[in-house]
Enzyme design. Structure first.
Site, PDB file in Angstrom:
ATOM      1  N   VAL A 176       2.235  51.176  39.996  1.00 62.38           N
ATOM      2  CA  VAL A 176       3.350  50.821  40.876  1.00 62.38           C
ATOM      3  C   VAL A 176       4.527  51.805  40.791  1.00 62.38           C
ATOM      4  CG1 VAL A 176       4.870  48.978  41.632  1.00 62.38           C
ATOM      5  CG2 VAL A 176       2.712  48.414  40.551  1.00 62.38           C
ATOM      6  N   MET A 177       4.934  52.160  39.549  1.00 62.62           N
ATOM      7  CA  MET A 177       6.090  53.055  39.407  1.00 62.62           C
ATOM      8  C   MET A 177       5.829  54.416  40.060  1.00 62.62           C
ATOM      9  SD  MET A 177       8.748  51.685  37.928  1.00 62.62           S
ATOM     10  CE  MET A 177       9.739  53.036  37.294  1.00 62.62           C
ATOM     11  N   GLY A 178       4.652  54.987  39.775  1.00 62.90           N
ATOM     12  CA  GLY A 178       4.310  56.299  40.326  1.00 62.90           C
ATOM     13  C   GLY A 178       4.192  56.257  41.841  1.00 62.90           C
ATOM     14  N   ASN A 207      -4.387  60.559  41.125  1.00 66.81           N
ATOM     15  CA  ASN A 207      -4.562  59.497  40.147  1.00 66.81           C
ATOM     16  C   ASN A 207      -5.933  59.663  39.512  1.00 66.81           C
ATOM     17  OD1 ASN A 207      -3.364  56.899  39.123  1.00 66.81           O
ATOM     18  ND2 ASN A 207      -5.390  56.194  39.719  1.00 66.81           N
ATOM     19  N   SER A 266      -8.279  57.562  38.899  1.00 63.34           N
ATOM     20  CA  SER A 266      -9.307  57.047  39.813  1.00 63.34           C
ATOM     21  C   SER A 266      -8.808  57.277  41.245  1.00 63.34           C
ATOM     22  CB  SER A 266      -9.551  55.557  39.559  1.00 63.34           C
ATOM     23  OG  SER A 266      -8.455  54.814  40.020  1.00 63.34           O
ATOM     24  N   SER A 276      15.249  54.846  35.473  1.00 62.19           N
ATOM     25  CA  SER A 276      15.500  53.418  35.305  1.00 62.19           C
ATOM     26  C   SER A 276      15.667  52.731  36.647  1.00 62.19           C
ATOM     27  CB  SER A 276      16.753  53.172  34.468  1.00 62.19           C
ATOM     28  OG  SER A 276      17.002  51.778  34.378  1.00 62.19           O
ATOM     29  N   LYS A 321      17.892  57.892  28.092  1.00 68.54           N
ATOM     30  CA  LYS A 321      17.192  56.720  28.645  1.00 68.54           C
ATOM     31  C   LYS A 321      16.927  55.689  27.548  1.00 68.54           C
ATOM     32  CE  LYS A 321      15.207  53.806  31.293  1.00 68.54           C
ATOM     33  NZ  LYS A 321      13.906  53.337  31.042  1.00 68.54           N
ATOM     34  N   HIS A 366      20.081  53.915  26.896  1.00 67.16           N
ATOM     35  CA  HIS A 366      20.255  53.007  28.042  1.00 67.16           C
ATOM     36  C   HIS A 366      19.487  51.708  27.783  1.00 67.16           C
ATOM     37  CE1 HIS A 366      18.437  51.195  31.622  1.00 67.16           C
ATOM     38  NE2 HIS A 366      19.528  51.507  32.293  1.00 67.16           N
ATOM     39  N   ASN A 367      18.251  51.840  27.344  1.00 71.67           N
ATOM     40  CA  ASN A 367      17.444  50.639  27.103  1.00 71.67           C
ATOM     41  C   ASN A 367      17.981  49.820  25.935  1.00 71.67           C
ATOM     42  OD1 ASN A 367      15.815  51.698  29.137  1.00 71.67           O
ATOM     43  ND2 ASN A 367      13.942  50.989  28.159  1.00 71.67           N
ATOM     44  N   GLU A 381      20.702  47.973  27.253  1.00 72.71           N
ATOM     45  CA  GLU A 381      20.087  46.923  28.084  1.00 72.71           C
ATOM     46  C   GLU A 381      19.725  45.708  27.202  1.00 72.71           C
ATOM     47  OE1 GLU A 381      16.821  48.355  30.710  1.00 72.71           O
ATOM     48  OE2 GLU A 381      15.548  46.888  29.729  1.00 72.71           O
TER      49      GLU A 381
HETATM   50  C1  6PG Z   1      14.463  50.346  33.172  1.00 75.70           C
HETATM   51  C2  6PG Z   1      13.869  49.412  32.147  1.00 75.70           C
HETATM   52  C3  6PG Z   1      12.405  49.702  31.979  1.00 75.70           C
HETATM   53  C4  6PG Z   1      11.639  48.564  31.358  1.00 75.70           C
HETATM   54  C5  6PG Z   1      11.975  48.336  29.907  1.00 75.70           C
HETATM   55  C6  6PG Z   1      11.588  46.968  29.453  1.00 75.70           C
HETATM   56  O1  6PG Z   1      15.409  51.015  32.787  1.00 75.70           O
HETATM   57  O2  6PG Z   1      14.005  50.356  34.299  1.00 75.70           O
HETATM   58  O3  6PG Z   1      14.522  49.604  30.929  1.00 75.70           O
HETATM   59  O4  6PG Z   1      12.297  50.910  31.318  1.00 75.70           O
HETATM   60  O5  6PG Z   1      11.833  47.419  32.091  1.00 75.70           O
HETATM   61  O6  6PG Z   1      11.252  49.294  29.175  1.00 75.70           O
HETATM   62  O7  6PG Z   1      11.623  46.977  28.084  1.00 75.70           O
HETATM   63  P1  6PG Z   1      11.048  45.849  27.163  1.00 75.70           P
HETATM   64  O8  6PG Z   1       9.672  45.508  27.625  1.00 75.70           O
HETATM   65  O9  6PG Z   1      11.068  46.484  25.807  1.00 75.70           O
HETATM   66  O10 6PG Z   1      11.982  44.688  27.293  1.00 75.70           O
END
Ligand code: 6PG
Length: 477
Positions: free
Chosen positions: A12-14, A32, A34, A128, A182, A185-186, A189
């Site tokens: 999904v992200m890619g 990808n 596959s 993110s 990043k 950032h997490n 978060e």
């Molecule tokens: C982002 C999020 C993303 C992800 C986290 C979830 O910035 O988009 O931080 O990277 O949702 O990695 O982290 P946990 O599974 O450790 O809560």
């Protein structure tokens, strides 16, 4: 080749990142492991723009215009190394490989070194904003060489979120700097999420309010200083009813918070740097506590509480106290996170512009918030600010809430409600502002049992007291 950029790894992200590039008019090579996923992307979303699908890595690389830019979006780990090797094999000096996954920054430093020796640019980039962000505008934190940013940066800025027309993407610094930022950032978060969860718990237990009512309070808070994505979605989650049972969704979810590792990495790195990120650490441990199943079972109903019962007489005043305590704790968590960025930037020679980091976090990412503007302004006012909390804006904002913060933390303790991040943030605040700390006694203890020496407040030099002798003092140097 003619494609402007390529994306490999089309989960999904890619896929969403590839579609975002396509929607911005870039010709996007897609690949990808596959081929079915590649075909599906083109079949389902061909309308987004121009995709160039390839079945093999070789064809994928060949479809890119030079200098080539290939973005990897695979699950972080050993898989990333394999994909890098395959790409590098077909690339030429000057080409750029971007790792947009949540890699651990030491891995990024290692990979950047290895690819630089082969003349390739390796860009470890934080991205993110989850799936939605990847498609409609994430916050992007790219590291690597400045030269690679000249080629890559404008495309990343194009697809990033914008706040007041300003892209939420900027060059972060060499090698691991992007993934490091990043990671922090997490970590922030985690602290932010735990703080909101503690505020919810306090309101629930203090007021006996329903999840839905607290959702309404959060929605109200989202109109002020606390305005942020995490407050907004928390209000949504709290108002959500489980369709099966009709109960509040938060009441049917198992209360064990999981984690994939970025918060833990942040804390591990902070320990190495000696930076007290107590908010992030307590938030990470709070998740671990929630998942300590046998321990919780052994303790539940067994450990005496000896706690009082809440007796909130002025409901509005209590809600406002919790709001102020949340804001103050949040400022502490960010201040600590920025200290970690400062320390790592110095240690690694990254030259990270802290105000710019707050600027690119204003939109797109999970911690996006109104309040980040204030952080950017603080670093613009004082580029070498030693402590975010000491910026006049934050000093005043937190100062206004200190009394409320003390009331909430003390009442929570009296009534047996765990508030690891509210409480540790207040402790940090009192510690960092203290005239004298009991660390002096720690030094005395260390000198007593291990002759570890100490310094004096009234003169230069390093000293040791002959604790087991006549207790006279020796000057060591
Ligand atoms: C982002 C999020 C993303 C992800 C986290 C979830 O910035 O988009 O931080 O990277 O949702 O990695 O982290 P946990 O599974 O450790 O809560």
């Amino acid at each position: 080749g003619t494609a402007d950029i390529g994306v490999t790894g089309l989960a999904v992200m890619g896929s969403n990142l590839a579609r975002n590039f396509a929607r911005h008019g870039y010709k996007v090579a897609v690949h990808n492991r596959s081929y079915a996923k590649t075909e599906k992307l083109v079949a389902d979303h061909g309308d987004d723009g121009v995709f160039v699908p390839s079945e093999s890595v070789e064809d994928f690389v060949a479809s890119l215009s030079k200098p080539r830019v290939a973005v990897i979006m695979v699950k972080a780990g050993a898989g990333t190394d394999a994909v890098i090797d395959q790409l590098a094999e077909h690339m030429e000096p000057g080409d750029i490989i971007v790792d947009a996954g949540n890699a651990h920054f030491p891995d990024t430093i290692r990979r950047e070194n290895a690819l630089r020796e082969r003349g390739l640019h390796f860009v470890g980039s934080g991205v993110s904003g989850g799936e939605e962000g990847a498609l409609n505008g994430p916050s992007i934190m790219p590291g690597g060489t400045k030269e690679s940013y000249d080629r890559l940066g404008p495309m990343l800025e194009d697809i990033s979120a914008k706040v007041d027309g300003v892209p939420c993407c900027t060059y972060v610094g060499p090698d691991g700097a992007g993934h490091f930022v990043k990671m922090v950032h997490n970590g922030i978060e985690y602290a932010d999420m735990q703080l909101i969860a503690e505020a919810y718990d306090l309101l629930r237990q203090g007021l006996g309010a329903s999840a839905e009512e607290i959702g309404d309070i959060f929605a109200e808070w989202n109109k002020g200083d606390l305005e942020s994505f995490l407050i907004e979605i928390s209000a949504d989650v709290l108002r959500h009813k489980d369709p099966q049972t009709g109960k509040a969704f938060v009441d049917i979810v198992l209360d064990r918070a999981e984690q994939k590792g970025t918060g833990r990495w942040t804390v591990q790195n902070a320990l190495d740097l000696g930076v007290p990120v107590t908010g992030i650490a307590e938030a990470t441990f709070a998740r671990a506590l929630s998942g300590s199943v046998p321990q919780r079972e052994a303790a539940r109903g067994v450990l005496p509480a000896e706690a009082g019962t809440w007796n909130v007489t002025d409901r509005d005043a209590f809600v406002e106290d919790v709001r102020q305590a949340l804001y103050a704790s949040k400022v502490v968590a960010y201040s600590q996170g920025f200290d970690q960025i400062t320390a790592a930037s110095e240690e690694n020679g990254w030259g990270i512009d802290r105000g710019a980091m707050a600027r690119i976090w204003r939109g797109g990412c999970i911690i996006r918030a109104r309040f980040l503007n204030r952080i950017t302004e603080a670093y613009e006012r004082t580029p070498d600010l030693p402590l975010l909390l000491a910026d006049p804006y934050f000093t005043e904002a937190v100062g206004n809430g200190v009394a409320a913060w003390r009331r909430i933390v003390s009442q929570a303790a009296l009534n047996g409600v765990p508030t690891p991040v509210f409480a540790s943030s207040l402790s940090y605040y009192d510690g960092i502002r203290a005239e004298r700390l009991p660390a002096a006694l720690i030094q005395g203890q260390r000198d007593f049992f291990g002759a570890h020496t100490y310094q004096r407040v009234d003169g230069e030099g390093v000293f040791h007291t002959l604790w087991s002798g006549d207790r006279s003092e020796e000057k060591q140097s």
